[in-house]
Design an enzyme around this catalytic site. Structure first.
Site, PDB file in Angstrom:
ATOM      1  N   TYR A 182       0.681 -11.877 -11.481  1.00  0.00           N
ATOM      2  CA  TYR A 182       1.779 -12.295 -12.380  1.00  0.00           C
ATOM      3  C   TYR A 182       2.203 -13.733 -12.116  1.00  0.00           C
ATOM      4  O   TYR A 182       1.343 -14.596 -11.923  1.00  0.00           O
ATOM      5  CB  TYR A 182       2.967 -11.332 -12.263  1.00  0.00           C
ATOM      6  N   VAL A 190       3.482  -1.828  -9.025  1.00  0.00           N
ATOM      7  CA  VAL A 190       4.818  -1.554  -8.501  1.00  0.00           C
ATOM      8  C   VAL A 190       4.888  -0.283  -7.659  1.00  0.00           C
ATOM      9  O   VAL A 190       5.913  -0.003  -7.049  1.00  0.00           O
ATOM     10  CB  VAL A 190       5.906  -1.504  -9.599  1.00  0.00           C
ATOM     11  N   TYR A 203      -0.885   4.338 -21.726  1.00  0.00           N
ATOM     12  CA  TYR A 203      -0.583   3.343 -20.699  1.00  0.00           C
ATOM     13  C   TYR A 203       0.240   3.956 -19.559  1.00  0.00           C
ATOM     14  O   TYR A 203      -0.044   3.740 -18.376  1.00  0.00           O
ATOM     15  CB  TYR A 203       0.149   2.163 -21.356  1.00  0.00           C
ATOM     16  N   SER A 225       0.120  -0.959 -12.066  1.00  0.00           N
ATOM     17  CA  SER A 225      -0.571  -2.055 -12.766  1.00  0.00           C
ATOM     18  C   SER A 225      -1.959  -2.370 -12.207  1.00  0.00           C
ATOM     19  O   SER A 225      -2.702  -3.125 -12.855  1.00  0.00           O
ATOM     20  CB  SER A 225       0.279  -3.319 -12.717  1.00  0.00           C
ATOM     21  N   LYS A 250      -4.648  -1.849 -14.625  1.00  0.00           N
ATOM     22  CA  LYS A 250      -4.903  -2.769 -15.745  1.00  0.00           C
ATOM     23  C   LYS A 250      -6.263  -3.447 -15.622  1.00  0.00           C
ATOM     24  O   LYS A 250      -6.934  -3.696 -16.621  1.00  0.00           O
ATOM     25  CB  LYS A 250      -3.802  -3.837 -15.804  1.00  0.00           C
TER      26      LYS A 250
HETATM   27  O1  DON Z   1       4.686  -1.121 -17.022  1.00  0.00           O
HETATM   28  C1  DON Z   1       5.252  -0.645 -16.049  1.00  0.00           C
HETATM   29  O2  DON Z   1       6.437  -0.775 -15.941  1.00  0.00           O
HETATM   30  C2  DON Z   1       4.527   0.063 -14.913  1.00  0.00           C
HETATM   31  N1  DON Z   1       4.061   1.310 -15.255  1.00  0.00           N
HETATM   32  C3  DON Z   1       3.488  -0.773 -14.265  1.00  0.00           C
HETATM   33  C4  DON Z   1       4.068  -2.079 -13.858  1.00  0.00           C
HETATM   34  C5  DON Z   1       3.496  -2.659 -12.623  1.00  0.00           C
HETATM   35  O3  DON Z   1       2.891  -2.036 -11.792  1.00  0.00           O
HETATM   36  C6  DON Z   1       3.817  -4.086 -12.430  1.00  0.00           C
HETATM   37  N2  DON Z   1       3.280  -4.550 -11.184  1.00  0.00           N
HETATM   38  N3  DON Z   1       3.669  -5.124 -10.277  1.00  0.00           N
END
Ligand code: DON
Length: 332
Positions: free
Chosen positions: A250, A268, A198, A73, A76
């Site tokens: 978040y 993540v 994405y 993320s 983003k």
């Molecule tokens: O959308 C997802 O599940 C992941 N590819 C990215 C999510 C993410 O990194 C959330 N962050 N803490």
């Protein structure tokens, strides 16, 4: 530990603060690896690195700062910055809001007044932003994103095919979000293509050093301090930093703004990127996450480094931001 970076002269204590935070939290094994993307559960959990890059090109580092991990993320923020440049502020804001949602990153929730995703830092917003880039660049969208993130880091980045495949095979929640976005008119065309874009942007490999350098590019209002490449537009950087400040962590964003006080974005994969406007980019990597999906040791290290160097946006100590800045820009 792969700290092979030549440390700049110990002038302002930055390196000792970074090294102390690394030592302090090295033994902390709280949290857990993300496992909803199967490939992320296979990551070596003990890795830990902290890198700080200044707008005059210096790097302060401790620990595993050259180990690759997926950006997830954190991407983003950069893809949002790119979208702002591609279609402008008003058209972007018409499709994705800028309000904190107070919900988890993958929440299936839209602004009830506008039907737009709340902000570009949660999945619904980020998938819409990927849709904007897809609308403009078509089949070249991923290359455009990869080129821009690489320019921000100052080196050629690549994608982790295994993590990409793993998320692509299991990312049904994000596909569902994509279809809901298509239903409310936030996405046009093929949902599968946008969600695939994405997933690819999330699978770009970076190191803590890259995150620090990328943060320094934002801190330096879009110009990479090392390559001198103007990577992002000035106003797009301002808008991106604002939304990172309010939404980047978040449903922990309020606590983060209160305690750390710098625009930031977590992923993540275990990365956190922070930006101290006009001064520093900070990148941490530690893959064990707390319940909100933020790196446990990353959050702890940011808190300490921010406090000790006076980096909070509203810092009022005698080591505050303005003071740091004057030191950084003074010839030694
Ligand atoms: O959308 C997802 O599940 C992941 N590819 C990215 C999510 C993410 O990194 C959330 N962050 N803490």
């Amino acid at each position: 530990m792969d700290t092979k970076v030549d440390q700049p002269e110990e002038a302002f204590g930055i390196h000792s603060v970074v090294a102390a935070a690394y030592e302090r939290y090295l033994a902390n094994t709280d949290g857990a690896l993300a496992d909803y993307i199967p490939e992320l559960a296979a990551v070596e959990p003990n890795q830990f690195g902290i890198a700080v890059a200044s707008v005059n090109g210096e790097l302060y580092a401790a620990g595993d700062v050259d180990r690759p991990f997926t950006i997830q993320s954190v991407s983003k923020a950069f893809v949002y910055c790119l979208a702002l440049e591609l279609i402008g502020r008003d058209a972007t804001v018409a499709r994705v809001g800028v309000e904190p949602s107070g919900d988890a990153f993958n929440a299936i929730v839209f602004d009830p007044q506008t039907n737009r995703p709340f902000n570009p830092m949660v999945n619904a917003g980020a998938i819409t932003v990927a849709g904007i880039v897809r609308d403009v660049a078509g089949a070249g969208a991923f290359d455009l994103i990869l080129d821009r993130l690489s320019a921000a880091a100052g080196r050629r980045l690549t994608m982790d095919e295994a993590v990409y495949r793993s998320e692509s095979e299991t990312g049904h929640r994000n596909r569902a979000i994509g279809h809901l976005l298509r239903n409310v008119g936030a996405l046009d065309g093929s949902v599968d293509e946008v969600v695939d874009l994405y997933f690819r942007q999330c699978s770009i490999l970076v190191t803590a050093t890259d995150l620090a350098r990328m943060g320094a590019t934002l801190a330096n209002i879009g110009e990479n301090p090392v390559t001198k490449d103007q990577v992002f537009q000035l106003t797009a950087v301002r808008n991106t930093l604002a939304v990172m400040f309010t939404c980047g962590m978040y449903d922990f964003s309020g606590n983060w703004a209160y305690d750390v006080g710098v625009p930031a974005k977590s992923g993540v994969g275990g990365g956190i990127l922070g930006v101290v406007n006009r001064q520093l980019g900070i990148g941490t990597f530690s893959p064990r996450l707390d319940a909100k999906g933020n790196s446990v040791r990353g959050v702890a290290a940011f808190r300490d480094i921010g406090d000790e160097l006076g980096l909070h946006a509203f810092d009022c100590s005698n080591v505050g931001s303005t003071f740091m800045r004057s030191l950084i820009h003074e010839p030694r």
